[in-house]
Design a protein around this motif. Structure first.
Motif, mmCIF file in Angstrom:
data_model
loop_
_atom_site.group_PDB
_atom_site.id
_atom_site.type_symbol
_atom_site.label_atom_id
_atom_site.label_comp_id
_atom_site.label_asym_id
_atom_site.label_seq_id
_atom_site.Cartn_x
_atom_site.Cartn_y
_atom_site.Cartn_z
ATOM 1 N N ILE A 20 2.630 58.772 30.758
ATOM 2 C CA ILE A 20 2.421 57.361 31.078
ATOM 3 C C ILE A 20 3.676 56.807 31.738
ATOM 4 N N ASN A 21 3.465 56.011 32.770
ATOM 5 C CA ASN A 21 4.574 55.433 33.519
ATOM 6 C C ASN A 21 4.299 53.960 33.795
ATOM 7 N N GLN A 22 5.354 53.175 33.761
ATOM 8 C CA GLN A 22 5.212 51.750 34.043
ATOM 9 C C GLN A 22 5.225 51.521 35.550
ATOM 10 N N VAL A 23 4.276 50.715 36.007
ATOM 11 C CA VAL A 23 4.200 50.324 37.412
ATOM 12 C C VAL A 23 4.021 48.808 37.440
ATOM 13 N N GLY A 24 5.084 48.099 37.771
ATOM 14 C CA GLY A 24 5.033 46.641 37.719
ATOM 15 C C GLY A 24 4.880 46.169 36.287
ATOM 16 N N TYR A 57 0.773 49.784 33.099
ATOM 17 C CA TYR A 57 1.123 51.181 32.819
ATOM 18 C C TYR A 57 -0.007 52.090 33.304
ATOM 19 N N ILE A 58 0.386 53.211 33.886
ATOM 20 C CA ILE A 58 -0.608 54.181 34.359
ATOM 21 C C ILE A 58 -0.534 55.429 33.480
ATOM 22 N N LEU A 77 -7.632 48.255 33.157
ATOM 23 C CA LEU A 77 -7.703 47.608 34.465
ATOM 24 C C LEU A 77 -8.424 48.470 35.498
ATOM 25 N N SER A 78 -8.265 49.783 35.396
ATOM 26 C CA SER A 78 -8.971 50.684 36.313
ATOM 27 C C SER A 78 -8.903 52.106 35.775
ATOM 28 N N ASN A 108 -6.267 58.799 36.457
ATOM 29 C CA ASN A 108 -5.230 57.788 36.236
ATOM 30 C C ASN A 108 -5.869 56.528 35.673
ATOM 31 N N ILE A 109 -5.418 56.145 34.477
ATOM 32 C CA ILE A 109 -5.973 54.992 33.765
ATOM 33 C C ILE A 109 -4.912 53.898 33.736
ATOM 34 N N THR A 110 -5.215 52.760 34.324
ATOM 35 C CA THR A 110 -4.268 51.644 34.346
ATOM 36 C C THR A 110 -4.514 50.745 33.140
#
Length: 417
Positions: A227-231, A234-235, A270-271, A311-313
């Motif tokens: 898992i990584n933070q994007v803005g 998290y993805i 979110l997606s 990829n799960i947001t």
């Protein structure tokens, strides 16, 4: 080389050639092929429509060959019969399901499995078993050599909606029996059972091969996640891996979607995106496919084939991968309908042409050859025998071969005198 050694060599070679010709002419497969006619519907769009519906094509047997006498020959010929005409399923090209009678030994079942058939059914009489009851969960591969029959029959009068419904409510794999025709008589199906499965049953509608492939994946799997933070979000990246260790254990397994349970701890989704784009919400879907299902304050269930990264947001980074569920899409029950002795796909399936919910495991067998030509096999055998005898007589005139043995012996005796 001496004359004596040359004669021995010539005779040995002649006998070997005769043996090869005899093996070809009188082999079980050659004899069997004269006893059946193929089902041409297996090569048409009708078969493709059944595959798109999720159906499976497995084996029932081969005309002229006996499971009891030579299970390896039946399995080999039946596998070739299917593979040369149609894919077994949308998730796997090669057939892995077959009917077997209840008179075979464990060793004979092993021979059948060595030809790629991993599911043997139903009620084969072996001690080990799979899904003869809701508690008869398979543990070992050998258990699938004796798949149970639960829920009764799809046949009218014999079948009962209540029996099917009770079996589904108990849980586990429910395997119904069905035969479309007996000789020229059409067997009517129970429309109440059809309606219940089609519209009411909360179960995975699947096939023998899909159910086995899903189960066998639970015996060996490996996944990768991070898992990584994007803005502000998290993805979560997840992939059920294709690894040599597992494919080596179960080389015949189809790559069916596996359902993984994620605890995302009240995070908002979110997606969910895979290699093909946005994944489908399959909460109300009962046919095997990739996608996800999620209800508020419950686990996220992700159904995905091995090798497809997703990829799960999410809105937070707190998650845990809990387990692979017992059945696809977290269903507590699964329903299969085994169509036994399918000799004509059109006649067996035409009544269900507008029924997209029922999923069948078609156990196919070529239909018997037309009785108007019963003499053809005998003509073939007679011609073959004639060829062999003619060849031996020709060799005799040349002074070689088994029939020339006495003359050669007399010649040698005369020369020695």
């Amino acid at each position: 080389m001496s004359e004596c050694n040359s004669t021995v060599f010539t005779r040995s070679l002649t006998i070997f050639i005769v043996f090869l010709l005899s093996s070809i002419i009188f082999s079980p497969s050659i004899s069997a092929q004269s006893n059946w006619e193929e089902d041409g519907w297996l090569t048409t769009s009708l078969a493709q429509e059944r595959l798109e519906n999720g159906d499976e094509f497995g084996c029932y047997g081969m005309q002229g060959l006996s499971w009891k006498a030579d299970p390896g020959a039946v399995a080999t010929e039946c596998r070739q019969y299917i593979e040369q005409r149609v894919s077994a399923n949308r998730w796997g090209d090669y057939p892995i399901s077959t009917f077997t009678p209840d008179s075979l030994s464990q060793y004979q079942h092993q021979i059948i499995s060595e030809n790629g058939f991993m599911v043997h059914g139903d009620n084969t009489g072996l001690e080990d078993s799979a899904w003869h009851s809701s508690n008869d969960t398979p543990i070992d591969m050998l258990d699938w050599y004796n798949l149970g029959r639960r829920g009764g029959s799809l046949e009218q009068i014999i079948g009962s909606k209540q029996q099917v419904e009770d079996a589904v409510n108990e849980g586990g794999l429910v395997n119904l029996y069905w035969i479309g025709r007996v000789n020229d008589a059409t067997i009517r199906h129970d429309k109440d059972i059809e309606q219940y499965i089609s519209e009411e049953a909360e179960a995975w509608l699947t096939t023998w091969g899909q159910a086995w492939s899903y189960w066998s994946a639970s015996k060996c799997y490996q996944f990768d996640h991070s898992i990584n933070q994007v803005g502000q979000n998290y993805i979560l990246s997840f992939e059920s891996l294709i690894v040599e260790q597992c494919t080596g254990i179960n080389p015949d397994r189809w790559n069916v979607p596996l359902t993984w349970a994620f605890d995302i701890n009240n995070s908002q989704i979110l997606s969910i995106i895979d290699s093909n784009g946005e994944m489908e919400n399959i909460s109300q879907v009962r046919h095997t496919k990739e996608g996800y299902s999620h209800e508020q304050n419950q686990y996220l269930h992700l159904s995905v084939v091995n090798g497809n990264r997703v990829n799960i947001t999410l809105t937070n980074d707190d998650y845990e991968i809990m387990e692979m569920t017992e059945f696809w899409n977290n269903h507590s029950s699964a329903i299969t309908i085994a169509a036994h002795e399918t000799t004509d796909l059109f006649k067996w399936s035409k009544r269900f042409v507008d029924q997209e919910n029922l999923v069948f495991t078609w156990l196919v067998i070529p239909r018997p050859a037309e009785s108007k030509s019963p003499w053809i096999p005998y003509v073939a055998i007679t011609i073959g025998a004639g060829v062999i005898i003619t060849m031996l007589l020709v060799l005799k005139n040349e002074g070689i071969g088994p029939l020339a043995r006495n003359e050669n012996s007399a010649d040698r005796k005369s020369k020695s005198e």
